[in-house]
Design an enzyme around this catalytic site. Sequence first.
Site, short mmCIF file in Angstrom:
data_model
loop_
_atom_site.label_atom_id
_atom_site.label_comp_id
_atom_site.label_asym_id
_atom_site.label_seq_id
_atom_site.Cartn_x
_atom_site.Cartn_y
_atom_site.Cartn_z
N HIS A 1 4.62 -3.70 3.09
CA HIS A 1 5.58 -3.20 2.11
C HIS A 1 5.08 -1.92 1.43
O HIS A 1 5.87 -1.14 0.88
CB HIS A 1 5.84 -4.28 1.06
CG HIS A 1 7.25 -4.27 0.52
ND1 HIS A 1 7.90 -3.12 0.12
CD2 HIS A 1 8.13 -5.28 0.32
CE1 HIS A 1 9.10 -3.43 -0.31
NE2 HIS A 1 9.27 -4.72 -0.19
N SER A 2 3.78 -1.66 1.44
CA SER A 2 3.25 -0.41 0.87
C SER A 2 3.61 0.79 1.73
O SER A 2 3.58 1.93 1.26
CB SER A 2 1.73 -0.50 0.72
OG SER A 2 1.12 -0.69 1.98
#
Length: 455
Positions: free
Chosen positions: A139-140
């Site tokens: 998700h980063s």
Amino acid sequence: MSMMPVTDSMFLFIETREHPMHVGGLQLFTPPEGAGPDYLREVRHDLLHNSSVRDLFRQRLARPVNTAGYLAWRADPALDLDYHFRHSALPRPGRIRELLELTSRWHSTLLDRHRPLWEVHLVEGLDDGRFAVYSKIHHSVMDGVSALRQLQSTLSDDPDARDCPPPWGIRESQKSRRVPADPRGLLRTLTGTAKQLADTPRAAWKVAMEAFREHTLTLPLEAPKTMLNVPIGGARRFAAQSWPQERVRKVAAAAGVTSNDVVLAMCSGALRDYLIEQRALPPAPLIAMVPVSLRSRAEQREASGNRIGALLCNLGTDKADPADRLTTIARSTADGKRLFKELTPLQTLLLSALNVAPLAATPVPGYVGNTRPPFNLVISNVPGPRKQMYWNGAALDGIYPASVLLDGQALNITLTSNGDNLDFGITGCRRSVPHLQRLLTHLETALAELEDAVG
């Protein structure tokens, strides 16, 4: 080396074994006509040896600056594609059930932080002759919207096209030279941000008036405690199914609401039936957090980073009548969207942060077990392809998103449009959400009840 935004680095900071912070997706394909028994082996060989890699998929984490965590990316000098792109086969009898079980296990494992944070699995062995692709990315690096845009950029609406790039690639026509940063543009951005921050007290006052005087806004910590809002383990279950968009559109038109309202009402009815089945339905209505894209029109095609707001919706699960639940949902979403339109983008982001802020305390021992959740679950509707798409001649039959879970948030429902269908992916904590696949049956029941209620 490039610095990462704080919003992206936070996904690395909060990740633990029990809380993998990657988004994923399962795609189903029908091979092109004439594909032989070695079709997938040849596809993998060709992609490994004759494909370019988008820069985003070459970046790996730079060494942590301090105990605060990772703050920058650097290019991986020796990307090992053979590690990231894996070929697997299902055990017999090769049903969708076996595919979903395998997907559940892959989605439960952490990504290796010593490598670029992504994996792609090519899966054969389905009894109907189709093949699947499961992919996951941290998700980063990408949010769910960005990941879906990346997937769409690799597809074609031409069944005869054979120049589609791999999931980690980019079309030659989409490559562009990097434009140097304009200091004047940065100054304008900073000036605009400062002005919006100065307006924040006014935004806070507007939110307070909506919530306490007009009693229209759903706020965090109003959600009831349920069996879905408990500490979770690291293992996941994943279930998936498709529904015709036309059925949802007909209900929306008859009721005078949006298609997304109908989707939320489907989820509401399914959750109500599931919790009744588990003898765990609370008397107060469940509250869903509904992610809203905050990208401007200029950013709509961007396939990286995180640009998501958070709207809270009353699901009306305390009401037995499906028409009443739909009315409650439509009113709740309309109130939230109206407020978002009246705020600046930064103020909207700040309000969204307020809605999800209680999640920051979930790692504190005892917090989840002794407090009310900010909301009961996340329900996300992500726009996907509008027509039949192909990948090097293989027809795309389904796109099923797999999302992130946190302590106190043991269930996530994410769906995407795919041609004439809506493809649902349901992710749940394996320990906390028993018989997850039952939600698929309840979704069908809820849609049928809505059709009868407005028919």
